[in-house]
Design a protein around this motif. Sequence first.
Motif: not given
Length: 155
Positions: A108-118, A142-145, A47-50, A136-140
């Motif tokens: 910088p890195p770190g987003l790969e950890k988000f992908f692993e968690r979802i 965890l995204a702010p973290e 989905p579109p994101h920032i 999708l609820q999990k994505v929403l």
Amino acid sequence: MVIAQRAEEAKAIWVLGDLYRIRLSGEQTAGAYALIECNVSAGNGPPPHIHLHDDETFWIVEGDFSFLAGDKTVRLQTGSCVHVPRNTLHTFKNEGSTSGRLLVLISPPGLEKFFERISEPVTDISSPPPVTPETLQKVLALAPEYGMEIPPPPQ
């Protein structure tokens, strides 16, 4: 430190119905960047994101993709590259009729950890798990973290 990785050694995960392989994590690059290979199903994309803290550069290894970056949409094919700076609304979509591949450099890195968690674990690379409302609820949630905003779809 030099890092050499065989194709089969990369961590494989299912992310929203697509197969992601973490080629290099932030730990492996001493915090410089992360490199992820994304096998994106036909018609699929996030989905579109920032990202508030991360710049992303996408290199199309194989396929036909559209990219939304800010208020501009471009259509690009194999060999093309897109850089999306942080704080830019963006998404991509595989416009082809077969799976396409992207390499994504995240700095910088770190987003790969988000992908692993979802993600869902890979047991069969030919059979992605369904994307459920719970996913999708999990994505929403965890995204702010990870410094990510996912605006609601336009009405």
